[in-house]
Enzyme design. Structure first.
Site, mmCIF file in Angstrom:
data_model
loop_
_atom_site.group_PDB
_atom_site.id
_atom_site.type_symbol
_atom_site.label_atom_id
_atom_site.label_comp_id
_atom_site.label_asym_id
_atom_site.label_seq_id
_atom_site.Cartn_x
_atom_site.Cartn_y
_atom_site.Cartn_z
ATOM 1 N N HIS A 1 -5.616 -9.500 -1.211
ATOM 2 C CA HIS A 1 -5.955 -9.333 -0.419
ATOM 3 C C HIS A 1 -6.898 -10.784 0.862
ATOM 4 O O HIS A 1 -8.253 -10.368 -0.298
ATOM 5 C CB HIS A 1 -6.411 -7.963 0.767
ATOM 6 C CG HIS A 1 -5.149 -6.920 0.612
ATOM 7 N ND1 HIS A 1 -4.929 -6.317 -0.466
ATOM 8 C CD2 HIS A 1 -4.350 -6.756 1.154
ATOM 9 C CE1 HIS A 1 -4.333 -5.137 -0.736
ATOM 10 N NE2 HIS A 1 -3.196 -5.544 0.935
ATOM 11 N N ASN B 1 1.300 3.386 10.991
ATOM 12 C CA ASN B 1 0.532 4.196 11.972
ATOM 13 C C ASN B 1 0.581 4.221 12.881
ATOM 14 O O ASN B 1 1.790 2.585 12.955
ATOM 15 C CB ASN B 1 -0.786 4.397 11.828
ATOM 16 C CG ASN B 1 -1.597 2.761 11.544
ATOM 17 O OD1 ASN B 1 -1.431 2.105 10.060
ATOM 18 N ND2 ASN B 1 -1.499 1.853 12.237
ATOM 19 N N MET C 1 -1.907 -6.579 7.676
ATOM 20 C CA MET C 1 -3.580 -7.836 6.431
ATOM 21 C C MET C 1 -3.192 -8.388 5.259
ATOM 22 O O MET C 1 -3.715 -8.644 4.247
ATOM 23 C CB MET C 1 -4.916 -6.884 6.211
ATOM 24 C CG MET C 1 -5.521 -6.014 7.070
ATOM 25 S SD MET C 1 -6.768 -4.231 6.312
ATOM 26 C CE MET C 1 -6.815 -3.291 8.411
ATOM 27 N N SER C 2 -1.280 -8.589 5.218
ATOM 28 C CA SER C 2 -1.208 -9.520 3.926
ATOM 29 C C SER C 2 0.756 -10.377 4.618
ATOM 30 O O SER C 2 0.863 -9.510 5.220
ATOM 31 C CB SER C 2 -1.138 -8.601 2.444
ATOM 32 O OG SER C 2 0.157 -7.360 3.223
ATOM 33 N N SER D 1 0.978 -1.009 -0.332
ATOM 34 C CA SER D 1 0.432 -0.186 0.123
ATOM 35 C C SER D 1 1.296 0.869 0.119
ATOM 36 O O SER D 1 1.734 1.598 0.918
ATOM 37 C CB SER D 1 -0.500 0.013 0.502
ATOM 38 O OG SER D 1 -1.808 -0.873 0.533
ATOM 39 N N HIS E 1 -2.878 0.086 -4.865
ATOM 40 C CA HIS E 1 -2.567 -1.412 -5.772
ATOM 41 C C HIS E 1 -2.976 -1.262 -6.820
ATOM 42 O O HIS E 1 -3.675 -1.617 -7.303
ATOM 43 C CB HIS E 1 -3.271 -2.228 -4.558
ATOM 44 C CG HIS E 1 -2.719 -2.750 -3.314
ATOM 45 N ND1 HIS E 1 -1.531 -3.740 -2.771
ATOM 46 C CD2 HIS E 1 -3.008 -1.612 -2.195
ATOM 47 C CE1 HIS E 1 -1.539 -3.669 -1.518
ATOM 48 N NE2 HIS E 1 -2.715 -2.468 -1.072
ATOM 49 N N TYR F 1 -9.232 -10.017 2.326
ATOM 50 C CA TYR F 1 -10.143 -9.373 3.125
ATOM 51 C C TYR F 1 -10.958 -8.817 1.382
ATOM 52 O O TYR F 1 -11.995 -8.746 2.024
ATOM 53 C CB TYR F 1 -10.282 -7.952 4.240
ATOM 54 C CG TYR F 1 -9.101 -7.303 3.679
ATOM 55 C CD1 TYR F 1 -9.960 -6.640 2.259
ATOM 56 C CD2 TYR F 1 -8.043 -6.800 3.738
ATOM 57 C CE1 TYR F 1 -8.820 -5.588 2.239
ATOM 58 C CE2 TYR F 1 -6.928 -5.882 3.257
ATOM 59 C CZ TYR F 1 -7.567 -5.627 2.136
ATOM 60 O OH TYR F 1 -6.966 -4.081 1.786
ATOM 61 N N GLU F 2 -10.255 -8.989 0.349
ATOM 62 C CA GLU F 2 -11.267 -8.819 -0.917
ATOM 63 C C GLU F 2 -12.161 -10.101 -1.213
ATOM 64 O O GLU F 2 -12.980 -9.478 -2.297
ATOM 65 C CB GLU F 2 -9.827 -8.439 -2.004
ATOM 66 C CG GLU F 2 -9.204 -7.570 -1.893
ATOM 67 C CD GLU F 2 -8.496 -6.874 -2.563
ATOM 68 O OE1 GLU F 2 -8.796 -6.909 -4.241
ATOM 69 O OE2 GLU F 2 -7.282 -7.248 -2.894
ATOM 70 N N HIS G 1 -6.859 4.565 5.922
ATOM 71 C CA HIS G 1 -6.433 3.623 5.658
ATOM 72 C C HIS G 1 -5.473 5.449 4.209
ATOM 73 O O HIS G 1 -4.801 4.891 3.537
ATOM 74 C CB HIS G 1 -7.386 3.619 3.972
ATOM 75 C CG HIS G 1 -6.760 2.341 3.153
ATOM 76 N ND1 HIS G 1 -5.696 1.195 2.543
ATOM 77 C CD2 HIS G 1 -6.577 3.044 1.752
ATOM 78 C CE1 HIS G 1 -4.784 1.240 2.080
ATOM 79 N NE2 HIS G 1 -5.820 2.119 1.111
ATOM 80 N N ALA H 1 2.688 -2.392 4.339
ATOM 81 C CA ALA H 1 1.986 -1.153 4.669
ATOM 82 C C ALA H 1 1.684 -1.566 6.210
ATOM 83 O O ALA H 1 1.455 -2.847 6.238
ATOM 84 C CB ALA H 1 1.652 -0.259 4.968
#
Length: 317
Positions: free
Chosen positions: A126, A278, A254-255, A73, A104, A128-129, A289, A156
């Site tokens: 990902h 963050n 998340m990846s 990201s 992306h 979550y997609e 995001h 990230a």
């Protein structure tokens, strides 16, 4: 007598109705089982998809990469300044998953960087997609089958370790994958790797040392850390972050971790370069995001120095 006959008739009717209803219920349950079975992982079909993707790419370019570089990201700007040999959008490869997340781009870039033959995944997909975990790691498996023996995974991440700051970089020395499905579930694909893969040393020590050396020379703050992957897309709660910290995690994302597992399964050398965008939940007021993308943009110059330095000094297998 009449009442007794009526009572017996009603019992018989109810019994017949029940016996007729039972097959319907069983049939419905079986249909659910069949549907679940239809969606089960088919190793042979999956491997055919991998080979089909490889064939489509080879029809567009004869470039054989030694190294795969996955851009996370907000880190896609790195691809703007490389010597491009061929670009192929994911959407032009039948069976190749396409990213739906801002930041992306979704393009394979075959290029030469610092004398190395590199294929860049400019954007990843990902879990979550809505993709399955085998689909999530499919692109990396395709790149390995094209020739890449080494992968640099970038992303990230949120900082769990209270000594980290936004703008710092982290190289993984270990990870925690307990909160996401393994990409190796289901029938093993022997052409890719062995059934039970040792995860004692996933991340390449030589490459980590190079990143640290470059960082010291360029006055960039880096850390060795442990990353935990979660499914997302929601950010974590403060209590979850406290739990992850107690488990030994320094960063959360998340990846990446599942890609590292798939890469190790295939015998690839693995290195990660994570940008802290963050502080995790409970360590700052709000997460978004947009904030992640902004922090990545602000760190792009240092990110470029680290990746260029790594590609310059590392040895391609």
């Amino acid at each position: 007598m009449v009442l007794a006959l009526l009572f017996l008739f009603s019992l018989t009717a109810c019994s017949q109705a029940d016996s007729k209803a039972e097959p319907t219920t069983a049939s419905s349950d079986q249909a659910a089982v069949n549907t679940a079975s239809d969606q089960a992982f088919d190793a042979k079909e999956y491997y055919k998809t991998l080979q089909n993707c490889v064939s489509q790419i080879k029809a567009k370019t004869d470039f054989v990469p030694d190294i795969a570089l996955v851009l996370g990201s907000g880190l896609g700007d790195y691809a703007d300044n490389v010597k491009v040999v061929k670009e192929i959008p994911y959407s032009e490869i039948d069976g190749f998953p396409v990213s739906t997340v801002p930041g992306h781009d979704g393009t394979l870039i075959f290029c030469e960087i610092k004398g190395k033959k590199v294929v860049i995944m400019n954007g990843r997909v990902h879990y979550y997609e809505g993709y399955t975990m085998p689909q999530v790691v499919l692109p990396l498996r395709v790149l390995h089958l094209l020739g890449a023996k080494t992968v640099i995974l970038t992303n990230a991440v949120g900082a769990i370790n209270e000594d980290y700051e936004v703008g710092d970089f982290v190289t993984n020395v270990d990870h925690i994958s307990s909160f996401v499905p393994s990409p190796l579930l289901g029938e093993n694909i022997d052409e890719l790797g062995e059934r039970f893969t040792d995860m004692s040393r996933v991340y390449d020590e030589d490459m980590i040392s190079i990143v640290e050396s470059i960082a010291k020379k360029e006055n960039i703050t880096t850390h060795r850390g442990v990353m935990i992957q979660v499914t997302g897309p929601q950010y974590e709660t403060p209590t979850e972050i406290k739990n992850f910290r107690n488990m030994g995690a320094d960063t959360v994302g998340m990846s990446t971790v599942v890609e590292a597992i798939a890469a190790k399964h295939m015998g690839m050398r693995v290195c990660t370069v994570s940008c802290i965008t963050n502080m995790a939940a409970g360590m700052q007021e709000k997460l978004s995001h947009d904030e992640v993308k902004k922090a990545s943009d602000n760190s792009s110059a240092n990110f470029t120095k680290l990746i260029d330095g790594l590609l310059t000094e590392m040895k391609a297998e």
